[in-house]
Design an enzyme around this catalytic site. Structure first.
Site, PDB file in Angstrom:
ATOM      1  N   GLY A  46      61.381  24.741  -6.881  1.00  0.00           N
ATOM      2  CA  GLY A  46      60.192  24.788  -7.713  1.00  0.00           C
ATOM      3  C   GLY A  46      59.277  25.899  -7.244  1.00  0.00           C
ATOM      4  O   GLY A  46      59.444  26.426  -6.137  1.00  0.00           O
ATOM      5  N   GLN A  51      51.567  30.477  -5.662  1.00  0.00           N
ATOM      6  CA  GLN A  51      52.532  31.057  -4.715  1.00  0.00           C
ATOM      7  C   GLN A  51      52.890  32.503  -5.058  1.00  0.00           C
ATOM      8  O   GLN A  51      53.478  33.199  -4.234  1.00  0.00           O
ATOM      9  CB  GLN A  51      53.820  30.228  -4.677  1.00  0.00           C
ATOM     10  CG  GLN A  51      53.624  28.864  -4.033  1.00  0.00           C
ATOM     11  CD  GLN A  51      54.940  28.125  -3.955  1.00  0.00           C
ATOM     12  OE1 GLN A  51      55.367  27.514  -4.919  1.00  0.00           O
ATOM     13  NE2 GLN A  51      55.597  28.195  -2.807  1.00  0.00           N
ATOM     14  N   CYS A  88      59.287  24.804   1.750  1.00  0.00           N
ATOM     15  CA  CYS A  88      58.428  25.483   0.776  1.00  0.00           C
ATOM     16  C   CYS A  88      58.719  26.974   0.854  1.00  0.00           C
ATOM     17  O   CYS A  88      58.866  27.515   1.953  1.00  0.00           O
ATOM     18  CB  CYS A  88      56.969  25.212   1.134  1.00  0.00           C
ATOM     19  SG  CYS A  88      55.785  26.039   0.064  1.00  0.00           S
ATOM     20  N   LEU A  89      58.809  27.629  -0.296  1.00  0.00           N
ATOM     21  CA  LEU A  89      59.092  29.069  -0.306  1.00  0.00           C
ATOM     22  C   LEU A  89      58.001  29.865   0.407  1.00  0.00           C
ATOM     23  O   LEU A  89      58.243  30.980   0.858  1.00  0.00           O
ATOM     24  CB  LEU A  89      59.243  29.572  -1.749  1.00  0.00           C
ATOM     25  CG  LEU A  89      60.476  29.066  -2.508  1.00  0.00           C
ATOM     26  CD1 LEU A  89      60.458  29.565  -3.947  1.00  0.00           C
ATOM     27  CD2 LEU A  89      61.761  29.484  -1.812  1.00  0.00           C
ATOM     28  N   HIS A 130      55.111  18.039  -4.929  1.00  0.00           N
ATOM     29  CA  HIS A 130      54.936  19.215  -4.067  1.00  0.00           C
ATOM     30  C   HIS A 130      54.271  20.356  -4.848  1.00  0.00           C
ATOM     31  O   HIS A 130      53.309  20.971  -4.383  1.00  0.00           O
ATOM     32  CB  HIS A 130      56.305  19.636  -3.518  1.00  0.00           C
ATOM     33  CG  HIS A 130      56.295  20.863  -2.657  1.00  0.00           C
ATOM     34  ND1 HIS A 130      56.629  20.834  -1.323  1.00  0.00           N
ATOM     35  CD2 HIS A 130      55.998  22.160  -2.943  1.00  0.00           C
ATOM     36  CE1 HIS A 130      56.516  22.069  -0.825  1.00  0.00           C
ATOM     37  NE2 HIS A 130      56.147  22.894  -1.794  1.00  0.00           N
ATOM     38  N   GLU A 131      54.790  20.625  -6.063  1.00  0.00           N
ATOM     39  CA  GLU A 131      54.276  21.754  -6.850  1.00  0.00           C
ATOM     40  C   GLU A 131      52.859  21.475  -7.363  1.00  0.00           C
ATOM     41  O   GLU A 131      52.017  22.369  -7.383  1.00  0.00           O
ATOM     42  CB  GLU A 131      55.216  22.088  -8.014  1.00  0.00           C
ATOM     43  CG  GLU A 131      56.647  22.460  -7.617  1.00  0.00           C
ATOM     44  CD  GLU A 131      56.743  23.507  -6.514  1.00  0.00           C
ATOM     45  OE1 GLU A 131      55.838  24.360  -6.400  1.00  0.00           O
ATOM     46  OE2 GLU A 131      57.713  23.451  -5.739  1.00  0.00           O
ATOM     47  N   HIS A 134      50.268  22.168  -4.825  1.00  0.00           N
ATOM     48  CA  HIS A 134      49.921  23.592  -4.695  1.00  0.00           C
ATOM     49  C   HIS A 134      48.722  23.944  -5.580  1.00  0.00           C
ATOM     50  O   HIS A 134      47.917  24.799  -5.227  1.00  0.00           O
ATOM     51  CB  HIS A 134      51.103  24.472  -5.123  1.00  0.00           C
ATOM     52  CG  HIS A 134      52.069  24.802  -4.020  1.00  0.00           C
ATOM     53  ND1 HIS A 134      51.704  25.487  -2.880  1.00  0.00           N
ATOM     54  CD2 HIS A 134      53.389  24.556  -3.887  1.00  0.00           C
ATOM     55  CE1 HIS A 134      52.772  25.637  -2.093  1.00  0.00           C
ATOM     56  NE2 HIS A 134      53.806  25.082  -2.683  1.00  0.00           N
TER      57      HIS A 134
END
Ligand code: ZN
Length: 162
Positions: A46, A51, A88-89, A130-131, A134
């Site tokens: 995701g 991000q 996480c990216l 999670h997303e 953000h």
């Protein structure tokens, strides 16, 4: 379509509260296409707009072989509890054990501005939470009860097998 730079830990944009999207225009569609391409290239499950440096309420994610795009997502229901490992990216090489709700329902809009509702459990529920975090400037390290390096994670997997 174009790949966007993924912002890393320490970038102030990751801590900003994202603003709602009000215009469902060509510019939004280009942004969504870029987010999907960037997520796939980075092999992420995701990606949230902050991000890539854009503080707007937009997330994209993979649900098996389907791509989901949710604009202005809000969690409307959550149920149960599950603890699992996530990454996480924006934090390459770091993993954490994070408690999440086991099931969630999310409402939002699609790229045309139409109301949508997505519900999920297990991994999908985890990625949704999670997303959406953000978009509130919350990162998985804030919720993690334990953090792991890739080596520690490998050792853990080995122990699980024996
Ligand atoms: Zn993340």
């Amino acid at each position: 379509m174009a790949l966007r730079n993924i912002r890393r830990q320490g970038d102030p944009v990751l801590r900003k509260k994202a603003v709602p999207v009000t215009r469902f225009n060509e510019q939004l569609h280009r942004l969504l296409d870029d987010m999907v391409e960037t997520m796939i290239k980075a092999q992420g499950a995701g990606l949230a707009a902050p991000q890539i440096g854009i503080s707007k309420k937009i997330i994209v994610l993979r649900d098996e072989d389907k791509i989901l795009e949710i604009i202005n997502p809000e969690i409307t229901e959550s149920e149960g509890e599950s603890i699992d490992i996530e990454g996480c990216l924006s934090f390459p090489g770091l993993y954490g054990e994070v408690p999440r709700s086991a099931r969630v329902a999310v409402s939002g809009q699609d790229r045309g501005g139409r109301e949508i509702r997505v519900s999920g459990e297990g991994f999908l529920a985890r990625v949704l939470q999670h997303e959406i975090d953000h978009l509130h400037g919350i990162l998985f390290v804030d919720r993690a009860v334990r953090l792991y390096t890739p080596e520690e994670l490998q050792n853990l997997a080995r122990k699980d097998k024996s």
